[in-house]
Design a protein around this motif. Structure first.
Motif, PDB file in Angstrom:
ATOM      1  N   VAL A 228      -0.007   7.851   2.321  1.00 26.56           N
ATOM      2  CA  VAL A 228      -0.987   9.060   1.839  1.00 26.56           C
ATOM      3  C   VAL A 228      -0.585   9.841   0.573  1.00 26.56           C
ATOM      4  O   VAL A 228      -1.015  10.182  -0.381  1.00 26.56           O
ATOM      5  CB  VAL A 228      -1.694   9.400   3.025  1.00 26.56           C
ATOM      6  CG1 VAL A 228      -2.269  10.840   2.535  1.00 26.56           C
ATOM      7  CG2 VAL A 228      -2.168   8.487   3.860  1.00 26.56           C
TER       8      VAL A 228
ATOM      9  N   ASP B 289      -9.794   9.139  -7.352  1.00 22.06           N
ATOM     10  CA  ASP B 289      -9.727   9.626  -5.824  1.00 22.06           C
ATOM     11  C   ASP B 289      -8.759   8.721  -4.988  1.00 22.06           C
ATOM     12  O   ASP B 289      -8.854   7.595  -4.977  1.00 22.06           O
ATOM     13  CB  ASP B 289     -11.170   9.449  -5.313  1.00 22.06           C
ATOM     14  CG  ASP B 289     -11.212   9.916  -3.942  1.00 22.06           C
ATOM     15  OD1 ASP B 289     -10.327  10.084  -3.112  1.00 22.06           O
ATOM     16  OD2 ASP B 289     -12.568  10.195  -3.401  1.00 22.06           O
ATOM     17  N   TRP B 290      -7.726   9.543  -4.425  1.00 22.71           N
ATOM     18  CA  TRP B 290      -6.767   8.552  -3.812  1.00 22.71           C
ATOM     19  C   TRP B 290      -7.263   7.869  -2.723  1.00 22.71           C
ATOM     20  O   TRP B 290      -6.460   6.926  -2.443  1.00 22.71           O
ATOM     21  CB  TRP B 290      -5.733   9.831  -2.980  1.00 22.71           C
ATOM     22  CG  TRP B 290      -6.333  10.646  -2.052  1.00 22.71           C
ATOM     23  CD1 TRP B 290      -7.064  11.661  -2.114  1.00 22.71           C
ATOM     24  CD2 TRP B 290      -6.101  10.229  -0.644  1.00 22.71           C
ATOM     25  NE1 TRP B 290      -7.342  12.190  -0.919  1.00 22.71           N
ATOM     26  CE2 TRP B 290      -6.667  11.386  -0.066  1.00 22.71           C
ATOM     27  CE3 TRP B 290      -5.419   9.299   0.083  1.00 22.71           C
ATOM     28  CZ2 TRP B 290      -7.043  11.370   1.206  1.00 22.71           C
ATOM     29  CZ3 TRP B 290      -5.711   9.394   1.395  1.00 22.71           C
ATOM     30  CH2 TRP B 290      -6.350  10.593   2.104  1.00 22.71           C
ATOM     31  N   THR B 291      -8.318   7.913  -2.169  1.00 22.84           N
ATOM     32  CA  THR B 291      -8.837   7.204  -1.059  1.00 22.84           C
ATOM     33  C   THR B 291      -9.176   5.765  -1.399  1.00 22.84           C
ATOM     34  O   THR B 291      -9.547   5.057  -0.826  1.00 22.84           O
ATOM     35  CB  THR B 291     -10.085   7.713  -0.299  1.00 22.84           C
ATOM     36  OG1 THR B 291     -10.967   8.011  -1.281  1.00 22.84           O
ATOM     37  CG2 THR B 291      -9.811   9.244   0.371  1.00 22.84           C
TER      38      THR B 291
ATOM     39  N   PHE C 139      -7.287   2.891   0.148  1.00 20.03           N
ATOM     40  CA  PHE C 139      -7.618   2.616   1.348  1.00 20.03           C
ATOM     41  C   PHE C 139      -9.114   2.111   1.479  1.00 20.03           C
ATOM     42  O   PHE C 139      -9.446   1.363   2.441  1.00 20.03           O
ATOM     43  CB  PHE C 139      -7.417   4.110   2.291  1.00 20.03           C
ATOM     44  CG  PHE C 139      -5.996   4.294   2.081  1.00 20.03           C
ATOM     45  CD1 PHE C 139      -5.015   3.584   2.545  1.00 20.03           C
ATOM     46  CD2 PHE C 139      -5.763   5.480   1.279  1.00 20.03           C
ATOM     47  CE1 PHE C 139      -3.562   4.029   2.434  1.00 20.03           C
ATOM     48  CE2 PHE C 139      -4.411   5.858   1.244  1.00 20.03           C
ATOM     49  CZ  PHE C 139      -3.350   5.025   1.525  1.00 20.03           C
ATOM     50  N   GLU C 140      -9.946   2.446   0.816  1.00 23.32           N
ATOM     51  CA  GLU C 140     -11.327   1.903   0.773  1.00 23.32           C
ATOM     52  C   GLU C 140     -11.415   0.486   0.220  1.00 23.32           C
ATOM     53  O   GLU C 140     -11.937  -0.331   1.010  1.00 23.32           O
ATOM     54  CB  GLU C 140     -12.202   2.732  -0.313  1.00 23.32           C
ATOM     55  CG  GLU C 140     -12.782   4.160   0.214  1.00 23.32           C
ATOM     56  CD  GLU C 140     -13.339   4.805  -0.985  1.00 23.32           C
ATOM     57  OE1 GLU C 140     -13.838   4.342  -1.962  1.00 23.32           O
ATOM     58  OE2 GLU C 140     -13.661   6.144  -0.732  1.00 23.32           O
TER      59      GLU C 140
ATOM     60  N   ALA D 271      -0.041   7.909  -2.612  1.00 18.69           N
ATOM     61  CA  ALA D 271      -1.427   7.839  -2.963  1.00 18.69           C
ATOM     62  C   ALA D 271      -2.032   8.981  -3.722  1.00 18.69           C
ATOM     63  O   ALA D 271      -2.518   8.802  -4.834  1.00 18.69           O
ATOM     64  CB  ALA D 271      -2.241   7.380  -1.889  1.00 18.69           C
ATOM     65  N   LYS D 272      -1.674  10.115  -3.090  1.00 17.16           N
ATOM     66  CA  LYS D 272      -2.173  11.319  -3.721  1.00 17.16           C
ATOM     67  C   LYS D 272      -1.649  11.473  -5.046  1.00 17.16           C
ATOM     68  O   LYS D 272      -2.149  12.083  -5.960  1.00 17.16           O
ATOM     69  CB  LYS D 272      -2.031  12.551  -2.730  1.00 17.16           C
ATOM     70  CG  LYS D 272      -2.871  12.385  -1.679  1.00 17.16           C
ATOM     71  CD  LYS D 272      -2.950  13.463  -0.602  1.00 17.16           C
ATOM     72  CE  LYS D 272      -3.863  13.395   0.645  1.00 17.16           C
ATOM     73  NZ  LYS D 272      -3.823  14.622   1.592  1.00 17.16           N
TER      74      LYS D 272
ATOM     75  N   ASN E 191       1.012  -1.178  -0.133  1.00 13.05           N
ATOM     76  CA  ASN E 191      -0.013  -0.098  -0.165  1.00 13.05           C
ATOM     77  C   ASN E 191       0.662   1.430   0.009  1.00 13.05           C
ATOM     78  O   ASN E 191       1.904   1.386   0.704  1.00 13.05           O
ATOM     79  CB  ASN E 191      -1.018  -0.095   1.127  1.00 13.05           C
ATOM     80  CG  ASN E 191      -1.907  -1.223   0.966  1.00 13.05           C
ATOM     81  OD1 ASN E 191      -2.378  -1.118   0.043  1.00 13.05           O
ATOM     82  ND2 ASN E 191      -2.190  -1.786   2.257  1.00 13.05           N
TER      83      ASN E 191
END
Length: 75
Positions: A42, A55-57, A60-61, A45-46, A39
């Motif tokens: 953050v 969407d960067w989330t 994690f979703e 990911a962004k 993973n």
């Protein structure tokens, strides 16, 4: 495996090397994100989300959903 991540990369006409270079990470690191083996932070990911337009989330979703499914199966 994160098929959605690979699909976004392909839709944007980029190779793993190009994505990795633009995100200031190694190609093997990026490949491990696509494979779902690692993973990103953050921050990374962004960067990837901005580059590939998602969407960067999402990173994690997916992890949260998988954890919920695992917990339900154990119950």
């Amino acid at each position: 495996m994160r098929k959605w991540l690979k699909q976004k990369r392909i839709e944007n006409g980029l190779t793993q090397e190009e994505v990795a270079s633009n995100a200031d990470i190694g190609r093997t690191t990026y490949a491990s994100y696509e494979q779902g083996e690692r993973n990103p932070s953050v921050n990374i990911a962004k960067k990837l989300a901005q580059l590939l337009e998602f969407d960067w989330t999402l990173f994690f979703e997916t992890e949260v959903h998988e954890m919920c499914i695992d917990e339900l199966q154990l119950a």
